[in-house]
Design an enzyme around this catalytic site. Structure first.
Site, PDB file in Angstrom:
ATOM      1  N   LYS A 114       0.796  -1.235   0.000  1.00 17.93           N
ATOM      2  CA  LYS A 114       0.000   0.000   0.000  1.00 17.93           C
ATOM      3  C   LYS A 114       0.821   1.273   0.000  1.00 17.93           C
ATOM      4  O   LYS A 114       0.300   2.339   0.238  1.00 17.93           O
ATOM      5  CB  LYS A 114      -0.959   0.000   1.190  1.00 17.93           C
ATOM      6  CG  LYS A 114      -2.067  -1.009   1.033  1.00 17.93           C
ATOM      7  CD  LYS A 114      -3.179  -0.849   2.012  1.00 17.93           C
ATOM      8  CE  LYS A 114      -4.303  -1.818   1.679  1.00 17.93           C
ATOM      9  NZ  LYS A 114      -5.329  -1.881   2.709  1.00 17.93           N
ATOM     10  N   LYS A 214      -6.427 -10.568  -5.688  1.00 17.85           N
ATOM     11  CA  LYS A 214      -7.600 -10.763  -4.823  1.00 17.85           C
ATOM     12  C   LYS A 214      -8.651  -9.689  -5.106  1.00 17.85           C
ATOM     13  O   LYS A 214      -8.303  -8.567  -5.489  1.00 17.85           O
ATOM     14  CB  LYS A 214      -7.149 -10.782  -3.356  1.00 17.85           C
ATOM     15  CG  LYS A 214      -7.457  -9.569  -2.557  1.00 17.85           C
ATOM     16  CD  LYS A 214      -7.046  -9.682  -1.107  1.00 17.85           C
ATOM     17  CE  LYS A 214      -7.115  -8.287  -0.509  1.00 17.85           C
ATOM     18  NZ  LYS A 214      -7.978  -8.119   0.608  1.00 17.85           N
ATOM     19  N   LYS A 217     -11.378  -3.654  -2.891  1.00 15.52           N
ATOM     20  CA  LYS A 217     -12.002  -2.352  -3.166  1.00 15.52           C
ATOM     21  C   LYS A 217     -11.109  -1.499  -4.058  1.00 15.52           C
ATOM     22  O   LYS A 217     -11.572  -0.621  -4.767  1.00 15.52           O
ATOM     23  CB  LYS A 217     -12.211  -1.596  -1.852  1.00 15.52           C
ATOM     24  CG  LYS A 217     -13.363  -2.096  -1.032  1.00 15.52           C
ATOM     25  CD  LYS A 217     -13.256  -1.558   0.398  1.00 15.52           C
ATOM     26  CE  LYS A 217     -13.370  -2.667   1.404  1.00 15.52           C
ATOM     27  NZ  LYS A 217     -12.788  -2.394   2.700  1.00 15.52           N
TER      28      LYS A 217
HETATM   29  P1  ADP Z   1     -10.167  -4.764   0.744  1.00 15.93           P
HETATM   30  O1  ADP Z   1      -8.930  -5.545   0.362  1.00 15.93           O
HETATM   31  O2  ADP Z   1     -11.240  -4.911  -0.261  1.00 15.93           O
HETATM   32  O3  ADP Z   1      -9.859  -3.321   1.055  1.00 15.93           O
HETATM   33  P2  ADP Z   1     -10.323  -5.154   3.587  1.00 15.93           P
HETATM   34  O4  ADP Z   1      -8.838  -5.122   3.664  1.00 15.93           O
HETATM   35  O5  ADP Z   1     -11.084  -4.004   4.138  1.00 15.93           O
HETATM   36  O6  ADP Z   1     -10.727  -5.402   2.064  1.00 15.93           O
HETATM   37  O7  ADP Z   1     -10.831  -6.492   4.268  1.00 15.93           O
HETATM   38  C1  ADP Z   1     -11.883  -6.690   5.185  1.00 15.93           C
HETATM   39  C2  ADP Z   1     -11.976  -8.175   5.515  1.00 15.93           C
HETATM   40  O8  ADP Z   1     -12.348  -8.919   4.362  1.00 15.93           O
HETATM   41  C3  ADP Z   1     -10.667  -8.815   6.014  1.00 15.93           C
HETATM   42  O9  ADP Z   1     -10.935  -9.782   7.015  1.00 15.93           O
HETATM   43  C4  ADP Z   1     -10.114  -9.462   4.791  1.00 15.93           C
HETATM   44  O10 ADP Z   1      -9.250 -10.540   5.085  1.00 15.93           O
HETATM   45  C5  ADP Z   1     -11.370  -9.930   4.085  1.00 15.93           C
HETATM   46  N1  ADP Z   1     -11.177  -9.948   2.634  1.00 15.93           N
HETATM   47  C6  ADP Z   1     -10.857  -8.886   1.866  1.00 15.93           C
HETATM   48  N2  ADP Z   1     -10.779  -9.232   0.574  1.00 15.93           N
HETATM   49  C7  ADP Z   1     -11.049 -10.560   0.525  1.00 15.93           C
HETATM   50  C8  ADP Z   1     -11.127 -11.512  -0.540  1.00 15.93           C
HETATM   51  N3  ADP Z   1     -10.934 -11.154  -1.791  1.00 15.93           N
HETATM   52  N4  ADP Z   1     -11.431 -12.789  -0.234  1.00 15.93           N
HETATM   53  C9  ADP Z   1     -11.663 -13.150   1.039  1.00 15.93           C
HETATM   54  N5  ADP Z   1     -11.604 -12.307   2.083  1.00 15.93           N
HETATM   55  C10 ADP Z   1     -11.305 -11.023   1.853  1.00 15.93           C
END
Ligand code: ADP
Ligand code: TRP
Length: 348
Positions: A114, A214, A217
């Site tokens: 990041k 993955k 957002k």
């Molecule tokens: P993002 O990567 O979309 O910003 P966050 O970091 O806010 O998501 O993640 C919030 C929760 O969702 C965490 O527990 C994270 O491990 C889970 N999570 C995020 N993306 C995924 C994904 N693609 N598959 C499974 N779990 C996820």
């Protein structure tokens, strides 16, 4: 006493199905299992470590609360709160900072991804491009996360796969603090408990337009959002990338895109991978994607309806947040007193 479980979600945009299956749904199942004392929070302090719009932030915080409630988190069963309202999170993070080696933080994958990648030399030393320095909060992110967990004596932390490194780091800090401040021979009276991560069956949903990344957002085109309309879901799945060949077969190595869609299908339908392969053995990719779109629409409907209803009850939501704050704050304050005593900031 049941073991304590805690987890948080950042209010940094709309939630997608990766967040739902990797985190939120699991939270609800764990709450309903009755096996844990559950704490769930909105990680708003974490979310301001990245670019954000102050005019939208509070709305995003409320959104996460609505998502928790619409997914089935019950304030009678779980403590639901907003991180920044419990001041002890930032206070404990500061204390933990003082036992955290800089080198260890600079090795954290999330930090490197990041913003820190181009900036820190491999040894964790000086800045390579001083013009665009990432903020200290982003660097310190894992310490605040450790504070979130250690404050509540949590033994279990349900998260997605990407958070495993932060949990390892939390355990390291807990151990280090216990060793540093508790005299040997008194190990039974540890200040901090070393927490374990709890992964879901769907710890990693990949992006719809790039199965090697993955769903996140930060790449909105590749996300299915929980609030997407039926038409948007259909459109996005129609456009989702597939692999060469025609077979609907689970083979993550050679067919990463289709395997990801199968995993999503499994999450929505509760069917096994084998059952899905059999069901679609003579279907085309396009038929499979259409069926997946309809399952998704159907699955998300009750969630979306409930969320709309909740959004019309702001007073009720405020009450829930206030109740959660009080309960969390009491537990956090007790822990801080113990911490301050052991390091000598307060009289024993
Ligand atoms: P993002 O990567 O979309 O910003 P966050 O970091 O806010 O998501 O993640 C919030 C929760 O969702 C965490 O527990 C994270 O491990 C889970 N999570 C995020 N993306 C995924 C994904 N693609 N598959 C499974 N779990 C996820
Ligand atoms: N870092 C987590 C994420 O990006 C959010 C988070 C902050 C968290 N504090 C936490 C998760 C404590 C579990 C426990 O998803």
């Amino acid at each position: 006493m049941k073991p304590i479980l805690i987890s948080g979600i950042q209010p940094s945009g709309k939630l997608h199905i990766g967040n739902y299956f990797g985190a939120l749904k699991n939270f609800v199942d764990l709450q309903n299992s009755g096996r844990y004392q559950c704490y769930f929070f909105v990680a708003d302090l974490h979310s301001i470590t990245e670019d954000f719009d102050p005019n939208k932030k509070y709305q995003q915080i409320r959104e996460v609360i609505l998502n928790y409630l619409a997914a089935g988190i019950k304030p009678e069963k779980s403590v639901l709160f907003i991180q920044s309202q419990v001041l002890e999170h930032a206070e404990l993070a500061w204390i933990l900072n003082t036992i955290t080696p800089i080198g260890e933080l600079s090795r954290m994958t999330q930090f490197k991804e990041k913003g820190g990648k181009a900036l820190l030399s491999p040894s964790g030393g000086g800045l390579l491009s001083p013009g665009i320095s990432p903020n200290v909060g982003l660097f310190d992110y894992p310490v605040l996360q450790a504070a979130d967990i250690l404050l509540y004596d949590a033994e279990v932390v349900p998260v997605g796969e990407d958070q495993i490194q932060h949990l390892e780091f939390t355990r390291t800090l807990a151990r280090k603090f216990n060793q540093k401040f508790l005299p040997t021979g008194r190990q039974a009276k540890k200040i901090f408990i070393e927490p374990k991560e709890l992964l879901t069956e769907t710890p990693r949903i990949m992006s719809l337009n790039n199965p090697l990344k993955k769903m996140s957002k930060s790449i909105p085109e590749g996300c299915l959002f929980l609030d997407d309309t039926a038409d948007t879901i259909r459109e996005k799945l129609k456009r989702a990338v597939t692999d060469s060949g025609t077979e609907i077969k689970y083979d993550p190595e050679n067919k990463p895109a289709v395997s990801n869609l199968i995993r999503i299908y499994r999450a929505f339908s509760g069917m096994t991978i084998k059952e899905i392969e059999i069901k679609f053995q003579s279907s085309t990719y396009s038929q499979f994607k259409k069926d997946l779109a309809e399952s998704t629409v159907l699955y998300l409907k009750p969630f979306q309806v409930k969320k709309k209803l909740l959004a019309k009850k702001p007073k009720e939501i405020e009450k829930i947040i206030e109740k959660g704050r009080k309960t969390a704050q009491k537990k956090a304050a007790d822990k801080m007193t113990a911490v301050k005593k052991v390091i000598g900031l307060e009289k024993k």
